[in-house]
Design a protein around this motif. Structure first.
Motif, PDB file in Angstrom:
ATOM      1  N   ALA A   1       0.851  -1.183   0.000  1.00  0.00           N
ATOM      2  CA  ALA A   1       0.000   0.000   0.000  1.00  0.00           C
ATOM      3  C   ALA A   1       0.884   1.229   0.000  1.00  0.00           C
ATOM      4  O   ALA A   1       2.030   1.207   0.463  1.00  0.00           O
ATOM      5  CB  ALA A   1      -0.937   0.013   1.210  1.00  0.00           C
ATOM      6  N   GLN A   2       0.337   2.298  -0.520  1.00  0.00           N
ATOM      7  CA  GLN A   2       1.079   3.563  -0.578  1.00  0.00           C
ATOM      8  C   GLN A   2       0.081   4.712  -0.588  1.00  0.00           C
ATOM      9  O   GLN A   2      -0.855   4.726  -1.388  1.00  0.00           O
ATOM     10  CB  GLN A   2       1.960   3.605  -1.833  1.00  0.00           C
ATOM     11  CG  GLN A   2       2.757   4.875  -1.990  1.00  0.00           C
ATOM     12  CD  GLN A   2       3.590   4.881  -3.268  1.00  0.00           C
ATOM     13  OE1 GLN A   2       3.860   3.837  -3.858  1.00  0.00           O
ATOM     14  NE2 GLN A   2       3.994   6.047  -3.709  1.00  0.00           N
ATOM     15  N   LEU A   3       0.286   5.672   0.312  1.00  0.00           N
ATOM     16  CA  LEU A   3      -0.545   6.875   0.328  1.00  0.00           C
ATOM     17  C   LEU A   3       0.024   7.875  -0.669  1.00  0.00           C
ATOM     18  O   LEU A   3       1.231   8.141  -0.676  1.00  0.00           O
ATOM     19  CB  LEU A   3      -0.575   7.491   1.727  1.00  0.00           C
ATOM     20  CG  LEU A   3      -1.500   8.700   1.893  1.00  0.00           C
ATOM     21  CD1 LEU A   3      -2.960   8.283   1.719  1.00  0.00           C
ATOM     22  CD2 LEU A   3      -1.293   9.365   3.253  1.00  0.00           C
ATOM     23  N   ARG A   4      -0.852   8.432  -1.519  1.00  0.00           N
ATOM     24  CA  ARG A   4      -0.417   9.373  -2.549  1.00  0.00           C
ATOM     25  C   ARG A   4      -1.285  10.619  -2.500  1.00  0.00           C
ATOM     26  O   ARG A   4      -2.396  10.606  -1.963  1.00  0.00           O
ATOM     27  CB  ARG A   4      -0.507   8.721  -3.937  1.00  0.00           C
ATOM     28  CG  ARG A   4       0.194   7.365  -4.027  1.00  0.00           C
ATOM     29  CD  ARG A   4       0.118   6.785  -5.417  1.00  0.00           C
ATOM     30  NE  ARG A   4      -1.255   6.653  -5.868  1.00  0.00           N
ATOM     31  CZ  ARG A   4      -1.604   6.406  -7.130  1.00  0.00           C
ATOM     32  NH1 ARG A   4      -0.682   6.251  -8.051  1.00  0.00           N
ATOM     33  NH2 ARG A   4      -2.879   6.293  -7.460  1.00  0.00           N
ATOM     34  N   THR A   5      -0.756  11.689  -3.040  1.00  0.00           N
ATOM     35  CA  THR A   5      -1.525  12.932  -3.089  1.00  0.00           C
ATOM     36  C   THR A   5      -2.746  12.754  -3.982  1.00  0.00           C
ATOM     37  O   THR A   5      -2.798  11.868  -4.840  1.00  0.00           O
ATOM     38  CB  THR A   5      -0.655  14.077  -3.607  1.00  0.00           C
ATOM     39  OG1 THR A   5      -0.177  13.753  -4.922  1.00  0.00           O
ATOM     40  CG2 THR A   5       0.530  14.311  -2.683  1.00  0.00           C
ATOM     41  N   GLY A   6      -3.730  13.627  -3.798  1.00  0.00           N
ATOM     42  CA  GLY A   6      -5.009  13.472  -4.489  1.00  0.00           C
ATOM     43  C   GLY A   6      -4.958  13.659  -5.983  1.00  0.00           C
ATOM     44  O   GLY A   6      -5.857  13.193  -6.694  1.00  0.00           O
ATOM     45  N   ASP A   7      -3.936  14.350  -6.496  1.00  0.00           N
ATOM     46  CA  ASP A   7      -3.851  14.592  -7.936  1.00  0.00           C
ATOM     47  C   ASP A   7      -2.970  13.577  -8.648  1.00  0.00           C
ATOM     48  O   ASP A   7      -2.564  13.793  -9.789  1.00  0.00           O
ATOM     49  CB  ASP A   7      -3.341  16.008  -8.200  1.00  0.00           C
ATOM     50  CG  ASP A   7      -1.973  16.256  -7.568  1.00  0.00           C
ATOM     51  OD1 ASP A   7      -1.497  15.385  -6.806  1.00  0.00           O
ATOM     52  OD2 ASP A   7      -1.382  17.328  -7.828  1.00  0.00           O
TER      53      ASP A   7
END
Length: 470
Positions: A217-223
């Motif tokens: 899993a990886q959290l990424r910015t919304g864009d």
């Protein structure tokens, strides 16, 4: 109509495992009357009562696996052991216990302070939420990566049992998590079908379908969108899963149309796995499918008319390069009965809708591959469960690294529960989190101190023997 014929087939299994019993009202000769609750006296409070007695068995399992020691080894240096009252590993275990029993935000810990068992397992005294917030904000990119590695290891633990399987499926997907309230680092507007213009994150997750555990899993910015830049994420995930299952099983990587790009498919192919992705219906591909004449019927309706047909389309995108470098097989399936997914009609006057898939499996039956891709739909309810039951879309910190650590910690908690179930209560392996919590975690009990020993007393559940303290 006899409604008993339409009752869920699993009702008896769940009834037995949670210690329930079948209603016997039919044996009564007179109508049942509810008592007046005002006639029930309220006695003095009992501070030894707990609502989360199942944490004893869960915590014992983690201690036997050496999980607490692993947390201390990986994250113990984030705080001074001589000057701090709450070591980092203790704080992380407290958060895991809170997430496991259903709490989704850090500030909810204050509401758990009334439970004597949770306080006992936390060391006898709960920290203030300000302390917990500060500790979570200690995570930087390096620490978040170590936490991700631990989450992956716990997700792969049950995957190792699949070494004897013929096929293993790896599903990768993204999801949008809108952010409300305070401004958070990295939360920016992006593609959001429900809250247009709302700041959000765009995390990427991967699961093994056979175990329903998160393996990356990886959290990424919304864009951020899914594309060529995520080839390293896909490569690392495949390498981890292949290391767990060995070289014998066939590994299929299923992704939606976002993976219709050369870099992603080439990465999967070069690692000896099969990609099975939905094709982007560009104008040239739509034209090739519409002009194709030879279709194989695989299913008929009640009137004997063809309702499902399959064809292999002679088509290649320029970006795929030569066939020897990236073999891509284009499979089209048209149906008269499909009522889910994006509907594309290419034939005027005909009620066919078409779905197109890309794969480097050059030998399997095309219809079997199309049905195999449909199994990817299982990741959608799993992501919904992660959002509703585990709160992966709820963030509490302004720091992006801290929010990334919180996301991974919740997925780690999910993996730990799945592993606990697989090894201790395998009958619950196919159950969702809400039922698992009700059955083995949110169990009422009484915490009793006898001399120097602590005992937990719970309701009798004959079909589910929870671990006992001897």
């Amino acid at each position: 109509m006899d409604i008993r014929k339409h009752a869920p087939s699993t009702r008896k299994v769940r009834r037995d495992l949670v210690g329930g019993k079948r209603g016997n009202g039919s044996q009564s000769k007179k109508a049942i009357r509810r008592p007046d609750p005002r006639n029930i006296r309220v006695g003095p409070s009992d501070p030894s009562l707990t609502a989360v007695a199942g944490l004893v068995g869960f915590g014992s399992f983690l201690r036997e696996q050496g999980f607490d020691q692993t947390l201390r080894k990986l994250f113990g240096n984030l705080k001074s052991r001589t000057l701090s009252t709450y070591p980092m590993e203790t704080q992380l275990r407290l958060l895991i216990d809170a997430f496991v029993i259903g709490e989704q935000r850090i500030f909810g810990i204050e509401g758990l302070a009334v439970d004597p068992l949770l306080v006992t397992l936390a060391g006898g005294m709960l920290p203030s939420i300000d302390t917990v917030y500060r500790d979570v904000c200690r995570f930087d990119d390096n620490c978040s990566q170590r936490l991700t590695t631990l989450m992956i290891a716990e997700g792969l633990a049950p995957v190792r049992s699949l070494r004897g399987n013929r096929v293993v499926h790896l599903d990768i997907d993204t999801t949008v998590t809108p952010v409300f309230g305070a401004e958070m680092q990295g939360a920016v507007p992006g593609p959001n079908p429900h809250y247009r213009g709302r700041p959000s994150y765009h995390p990427m997750v991967a699961r093994v379908a056979e175990t329903d555990t998160c393996v990356n899993a990886q959290l990424r910015t919304g864009d951020t969108s899914f594309g060529n830049d995520d080839a390293d994420f896909v490569a690392d995930t495949i390498d981890d899963v292949r290391g767990a299952i060995g070289g014998k099983p066939l590994l299929y990587v299923r992704i939606d149309a976002a993976a219709d790009c050369a870099a992603i498919m080439r990465t999967i192919h070069e690692r000896g796995a099969f990609f099975l992705v939905k094709a982007r219906m560009t104008q040239d591909l739509s034209g090739a499918v519409a002009m194709h004449l030879r279709w194989k019927t695989t299913d008929w309706d009640a009137d004997g008319r063809p309702c499902r047909q399959v064809a292999e389309i002679d088509f290649r995108r320029g970006e795929w390069g030569e066939s020897s470098k990236l073999p891509v097989r284009v499979i089209a399936v048209r149906s008269r009965e499909r009522d889910s997914g994006k509907q594309l009609v290419l034939w005027e006057g005909l009620d066919w809708t078409v779905q197109t898939y890309l794969t480097n499996d050059l030998y399997s039956d095309p219809d079997d591959l199309a049905w195999d891709y449909d199994g990817r739909a299982g990741i959608e309810p799993l992501i919904a469960e992660w959002k509703t039951a585990w709160g992966i879309g709820k963030f509490s910190c302004s720091s992006f690294a801290a929010n990334a650590a919180t996301l991974i910690l919740k997925l780690l908690s999910h993996n730990l529960v799945r592993r606990y179930i697989a090894e201790r209560v395998p009958k619950l392996r196919g159950w969702r989190t809400s039922w698992v919590r009700r059955t083995i975690l949110l169990v009422p009990g009484r915490l009793v101190r006898t001399g120097r020993s602590l005992w937990i007393r719970m309701q009798p559940r004959p079909a589910l023997q929870l671990p006992r303290l001897e």
